[in-house]
Design a protein around this motif. Structure first.
Motif, PDB file in Angstrom:
ATOM      1  N   GLU A 130      50.356  15.445  41.728  1.00 41.39           N
ATOM      2  CA  GLU A 130      48.936  15.847  42.856  1.00 41.39           C
ATOM      3  C   GLU A 130      49.866  15.684  44.011  1.00 41.39           C
ATOM      4  N   GLN A 164      49.076  19.359  46.630  1.00 41.35           N
ATOM      5  CA  GLN A 164      48.540  18.959  47.918  1.00 41.35           C
ATOM      6  C   GLN A 164      49.168  19.755  49.102  1.00 41.35           C
ATOM      7  N   ARG A 166      47.259   6.899  45.819  1.00 40.17           N
ATOM      8  CA  ARG A 166      46.978   7.941  44.702  1.00 40.17           C
ATOM      9  C   ARG A 166      47.848   7.377  43.731  1.00 40.17           C
TER      10      ARG A 166
END
Length: 185
Positions: free
Chosen positions: A61, A65, A91
């Motif tokens: 993730e 990003q 996160r």
């Protein structure tokens, strides 16, 4: 088609330059950033989550990003390594918050290193001691506090207050007798 920079040229580039290249779609630049910082991101995520699979998901993730929005990283504000560590931590915490407990609340046993009964008794005793100390004459209470909370000797208290040593000793002894009487009553 996005341009790609040779891998050997990327190793010496600064993070800001690599991010600019990622913004232009340079996959090799993204690979260089991943090679530099994937260990940091993974180790932070693993430390928070304690689950290798979930840590890998956070790793993916975070780097997705960067690939999608490289402008979200402000190079002058922080080093990329520090920024990525914070993003990985946040996160990971978000991941923990989204997880539903696997056990029902009734089945969860929470171990406690705290003896609640002993804590309650200690609290009660402290309240009694405070009440007794609150009723003591000011000089007596201050002398006792200097001895026990400040760690001063009788002589040091006498020097600090200007009182004779025998007076300091007498105040402390009388205060301790009052406390003992209150605690045993």
């Amino acid at each position: 088609m996005p341009k790609t920079t040779p891998a050997n040229a990327l190793a010496a580039m600064e993070d800001g330059t690599l991010l600019a290249l990622v913004g232009q779609g340079d996959e090799n630049a993204m690979g260089a950033i991943f090679d530099r910082y994937s260990r940091v991101v993974y180790s932070v995520a693993l430390r928070v989550l304690r689950d290798p699979s979930a840590a890998e998901d956070v790793l993916q993730e975070v780097f997705m990003q960067i690939w999608r929005k490289p402008e979200s990283m402000v190079v002058n504000r922080a080093t990329m390594g520090a920024w990525l560590a914070v993003v990985a931590r946040n996160r990971s915490i978000d991941t923990l918050r989204r997880q539903k407990p696997s056990d029902s609340v009734e089945e969860v046993v929470l171990p406690s290193g705290v003896d609640v009964a002993a804590d309650a008794e200690r609290t009660h005793m402290m309240e009694r001691a405070r009440a007794v100390m609150g009723r003591m004459p000011v000089e007596q209470r201050k002398t006792l506090e200097m001895a026990f909370f400040d760690g001063l000797t009788h002589s040091e208290i006498a020097d600090t207050t200007g009182d004779p040593l025998v007076t300091v000793k007498s105040r402390i002894r009388t205060a301790l007798l009052l406390l003992r009487k209150a605690m045993t009553a």
